[in-house]
Design a protein around this motif. Sequence first.
Motif, PDB file in Angstrom:
ATOM      1  N   GLY A 311     -14.620  -2.660  10.637  1.00  0.00           N
ATOM      2  CA  GLY A 311     -15.025  -1.829   9.513  1.00  0.00           C
ATOM      3  C   GLY A 311     -14.379  -0.866   8.855  1.00  0.00           C
ATOM      4  O   GLY A 311     -13.322  -1.113   8.413  1.00  0.00           O
ATOM      5  N   ASP A 312     -14.921   0.348   8.762  1.00  0.00           N
ATOM      6  CA  ASP A 312     -14.242   1.699   8.085  1.00  0.00           C
ATOM      7  C   ASP A 312     -13.519   2.401   8.978  1.00  0.00           C
ATOM      8  O   ASP A 312     -12.918   3.535   8.614  1.00  0.00           O
ATOM      9  CB  ASP A 312     -15.114   2.373   7.209  1.00  0.00           C
ATOM     10  N   ALA A 313     -13.140   1.779  10.100  1.00  0.00           N
ATOM     11  CA  ALA A 313     -12.544   2.674  11.469  1.00  0.00           C
ATOM     12  C   ALA A 313     -11.168   2.395  11.266  1.00  0.00           C
ATOM     13  O   ALA A 313     -10.412   2.772  12.403  1.00  0.00           O
ATOM     14  CB  ALA A 313     -13.133   2.573  12.474  1.00  0.00           C
ATOM     15  N   ALA A 314     -10.499   2.022  10.009  1.00  0.00           N
ATOM     16  CA  ALA A 314      -8.953   1.713  10.251  1.00  0.00           C
ATOM     17  C   ALA A 314      -8.429   1.868   8.865  1.00  0.00           C
ATOM     18  O   ALA A 314      -9.151   1.571   7.854  1.00  0.00           O
ATOM     19  CB  ALA A 314      -8.746   0.487  10.822  1.00  0.00           C
ATOM     20  N   GLU A 315      -7.013   2.192   8.749  1.00  0.00           N
ATOM     21  CA  GLU A 315      -6.487   2.088   7.438  1.00  0.00           C
ATOM     22  C   GLU A 315      -6.199   0.360   7.260  1.00  0.00           C
ATOM     23  O   GLU A 315      -5.144  -0.084   8.026  1.00  0.00           O
ATOM     24  CB  GLU A 315      -5.283   2.502   7.372  1.00  0.00           C
ATOM     25  N   LEU A 316      -6.673  -0.142   6.222  1.00  0.00           N
ATOM     26  CA  LEU A 316      -6.247  -1.503   5.979  1.00  0.00           C
ATOM     27  C   LEU A 316      -5.705  -1.683   4.479  1.00  0.00           C
ATOM     28  O   LEU A 316      -5.879  -1.134   3.538  1.00  0.00           O
ATOM     29  CB  LEU A 316      -7.808  -2.151   5.801  1.00  0.00           C
ATOM     30  N   VAL A 317      -4.478  -2.555   4.788  1.00  0.00           N
ATOM     31  CA  VAL A 317      -3.489  -2.918   3.688  1.00  0.00           C
ATOM     32  C   VAL A 317      -3.685  -4.362   3.177  1.00  0.00           C
ATOM     33  O   VAL A 317      -3.900  -5.136   4.031  1.00  0.00           O
ATOM     34  CB  VAL A 317      -2.323  -2.338   3.778  1.00  0.00           C
ATOM     35  N   PRO A 318      -3.314  -4.670   1.843  1.00  0.00           N
ATOM     36  CA  PRO A 318      -3.327  -5.823   1.550  1.00  0.00           C
ATOM     37  C   PRO A 318      -2.194  -6.696   2.485  1.00  0.00           C
ATOM     38  O   PRO A 318      -1.304  -6.081   2.744  1.00  0.00           O
ATOM     39  CB  PRO A 318      -2.855  -5.882   0.082  1.00  0.00           C
ATOM     40  N   ALA A 319      -2.442  -8.116   2.556  1.00  0.00           N
ATOM     41  CA  ALA A 319      -1.821  -8.958   3.429  1.00  0.00           C
ATOM     42  C   ALA A 319      -0.436  -9.109   2.714  1.00  0.00           C
ATOM     43  O   ALA A 319      -0.258  -9.161   1.338  1.00  0.00           O
ATOM     44  CB  ALA A 319      -2.469 -10.164   3.680  1.00  0.00           C
ATOM     45  N   GLY A 320       0.744  -9.140   3.307  1.00  0.00           N
ATOM     46  CA  GLY A 320       2.245  -9.560   2.884  1.00  0.00           C
ATOM     47  C   GLY A 320       2.817  -8.379   2.102  1.00  0.00           C
ATOM     48  O   GLY A 320       3.956  -8.502   1.569  1.00  0.00           O
ATOM     49  N   ASP A 321       2.242  -7.282   2.054  1.00  0.00           N
ATOM     50  CA  ASP A 321       2.694  -6.084   1.306  1.00  0.00           C
ATOM     51  C   ASP A 321       3.421  -4.938   2.067  1.00  0.00           C
ATOM     52  O   ASP A 321       2.635  -4.148   2.795  1.00  0.00           O
ATOM     53  CB  ASP A 321       1.470  -5.440   0.511  1.00  0.00           C
ATOM     54  N   ALA A 322       4.742  -5.141   2.478  1.00  0.00           N
ATOM     55  CA  ALA A 322       5.394  -4.255   3.349  1.00  0.00           C
ATOM     56  C   ALA A 322       5.126  -2.695   2.832  1.00  0.00           C
ATOM     57  O   ALA A 322       5.008  -1.918   3.587  1.00  0.00           O
ATOM     58  CB  ALA A 322       6.627  -4.840   3.745  1.00  0.00           C
ATOM     59  N   GLU A 323       5.469  -2.694   1.515  1.00  0.00           N
ATOM     60  CA  GLU A 323       5.470  -1.294   1.175  1.00  0.00           C
ATOM     61  C   GLU A 323       4.119  -0.576   1.138  1.00  0.00           C
ATOM     62  O   GLU A 323       4.186   0.433   1.352  1.00  0.00           O
ATOM     63  CB  GLU A 323       5.737  -1.366  -0.466  1.00  0.00           C
ATOM     64  N   ALA A 324       2.996  -1.382   0.964  1.00  0.00           N
ATOM     65  CA  ALA A 324       1.782  -0.667   1.147  1.00  0.00           C
ATOM     66  C   ALA A 324       1.451  -0.382   2.557  1.00  0.00           C
ATOM     67  O   ALA A 324       1.001   0.694   2.960  1.00  0.00           O
ATOM     68  CB  ALA A 324       0.553  -1.867   0.623  1.00  0.00           C
ATOM     69  N   PHE A 325       2.057  -1.141   3.459  1.00  0.00           N
ATOM     70  CA  PHE A 325       1.935  -0.687   4.730  1.00  0.00           C
ATOM     71  C   PHE A 325       2.649   0.366   5.422  1.00  0.00           C
ATOM     72  O   PHE A 325       2.159   1.097   5.842  1.00  0.00           O
ATOM     73  CB  PHE A 325       2.478  -2.179   5.786  1.00  0.00           C
ATOM     74  N   ALA A 326       3.866   0.342   4.791  1.00  0.00           N
ATOM     75  CA  ALA A 326       4.654   1.662   5.160  1.00  0.00           C
ATOM     76  C   ALA A 326       3.950   3.058   4.484  1.00  0.00           C
ATOM     77  O   ALA A 326       3.980   3.875   5.232  1.00  0.00           O
ATOM     78  CB  ALA A 326       6.095   1.521   4.509  1.00  0.00           C
ATOM     79  N   GLU A 327       3.481   2.882   3.377  1.00  0.00           N
ATOM     80  CA  GLU A 327       2.955   4.072   2.732  1.00  0.00           C
ATOM     81  C   GLU A 327       1.731   4.377   3.581  1.00  0.00           C
ATOM     82  O   GLU A 327       1.469   5.516   3.587  1.00  0.00           O
ATOM     83  CB  GLU A 327       2.514   3.536   1.264  1.00  0.00           C
ATOM     84  N   ALA A 328       1.107   3.575   3.905  1.00  0.00           N
ATOM     85  CA  ALA A 328      -0.303   4.063   4.687  1.00  0.00           C
ATOM     86  C   ALA A 328       0.133   4.618   6.044  1.00  0.00           C
ATOM     87  O   ALA A 328      -0.478   5.642   6.485  1.00  0.00           O
ATOM     88  CB  ALA A 328      -0.850   2.578   5.324  1.00  0.00           C
ATOM     89  N   VAL A 329       1.153   4.051   6.597  1.00  0.00           N
ATOM     90  CA  VAL A 329       1.560   4.833   7.892  1.00  0.00           C
ATOM     91  C   VAL A 329       2.008   6.077   7.456  1.00  0.00           C
ATOM     92  O   VAL A 329       1.836   7.148   8.298  1.00  0.00           O
ATOM     93  CB  VAL A 329       2.796   3.858   8.505  1.00  0.00           C
ATOM     94  N   VAL A 330       2.926   6.410   6.706  1.00  0.00           N
ATOM     95  CA  VAL A 330       3.445   7.637   6.106  1.00  0.00           C
ATOM     96  C   VAL A 330       2.159   8.528   6.035  1.00  0.00           C
ATOM     97  O   VAL A 330       2.123   9.968   6.208  1.00  0.00           O
ATOM     98  CB  VAL A 330       4.487   7.567   4.969  1.00  0.00           C
ATOM     99  N   ARG A 331       1.277   7.944   5.058  1.00  0.00           N
ATOM    100  CA  ARG A 331       0.242   9.050   4.565  1.00  0.00           C
ATOM    101  C   ARG A 331      -0.602   9.363   5.827  1.00  0.00           C
ATOM    102  O   ARG A 331      -1.177  10.608   5.827  1.00  0.00           O
ATOM    103  CB  ARG A 331      -0.442   7.922   3.820  1.00  0.00           C
TER     104      ARG A 331
END
Length: 377
Positions: A311-331
């Motif tokens: 549900g809304d209980a996680a930070e979800l990022v687009p598939a295949g997007d390493a930059e978005a994944f990294a930014e979500a973690v840093v944020r």
Amino acid sequence: MTPVSSHSPHGQSPLRTVQVLGGGNAGSSAHVRSLTSGLVARGVRVTVCAPVEADRAYDFTGAGAEHVHVPRSSDPGSVAALRQACTNADLVHAHGLHASFRAVLALSGRRTPLIVTWHDRAHAEGARAQFLRVLERRVVKAATVVLGTTSALVDRARRTGARDARLAAVTLTGPRPATEEDPDRLRPKVRAELGATGRPLLMAVGSLDRHRGYDLLLDATRAWRRLDPVPLVVIAGEGPMRAELQRRIEDEGLPVRLVGRRDDVGELLAGADLALLPSSGESRDVLAQEALHARVPLVAVHAGGIPELVGDAAELVPAGDAEAFAEAVVRLLGDPARQESLREKGARQVATWPTEDETVAQVLSVYDELTQPRPLI
């Protein structure tokens, strides 16, 4: 809740079920252990057909089942052993694609009802992917009922030709902490063991296979090297990509440790600041379930059954997007308020998941439906 019968169609003896496992999936094995315990408590006779190592790991016999060793292969000997174990069963319940295919072969020529549960989608590339699609079609067309752990799996079963496909109620399964130790005392001990004292600890768990998304995860860690202190990523799991991943970690100087297969994942997770799920093909991922249960903020790929699960209980990022994944973690690392919000949302989301009793009740209602005599018209 209306009680469900544990008797055979004629009410003369307890219902006898055979649970078939391949033994290679932790989520399905833990589910069968939980299901077995609930069924036996309700008077159902349960036989679990699985490799002997699966019984050692999950103790099906300790839950009250009879265990029959059936190797993971689909060679004639394995199929014959399974066919013999299924003799006189009221119904057979297979878990996972390969176990289901063996059950189809073993029940050939018999009218025993076959229930199939898909816990996840099988992954492969090239010619093997085509082979798996053939197996899927064979299984769903032979199954009396297909239960999918996510809506996507139910839809896939229907598209593949299932006569009856339904959403399964599946309770939390996974590596709960094996200790009663206070989490506040456990956390520094775990972090010291892993070399994460004084720095953020990020946990990923799962077999080191291509579909798990570890290439994307390693790509993302490049962005974290500029942080102070540098977060440490710990990956618990074993598999064919280990040498390749280790080579990348060393060649690129990435802040990542591979710790191999662990039986204390729940304890490791208790020491983590964030849980990471980079895979784009998971259904009900064990780490996602455990992260929310342990109140560890989760960053995951928005794909498969994960959005439905968390549900809304996680930070979800687009598939295949390493930059978005990294930014979500840093944020997220820099936002304690958001971390606390995700912990609270995670606790609420966990409360919506089926309990063990609800899972067993749903399965028993399907069993009753398939074994009760039908009125003559």
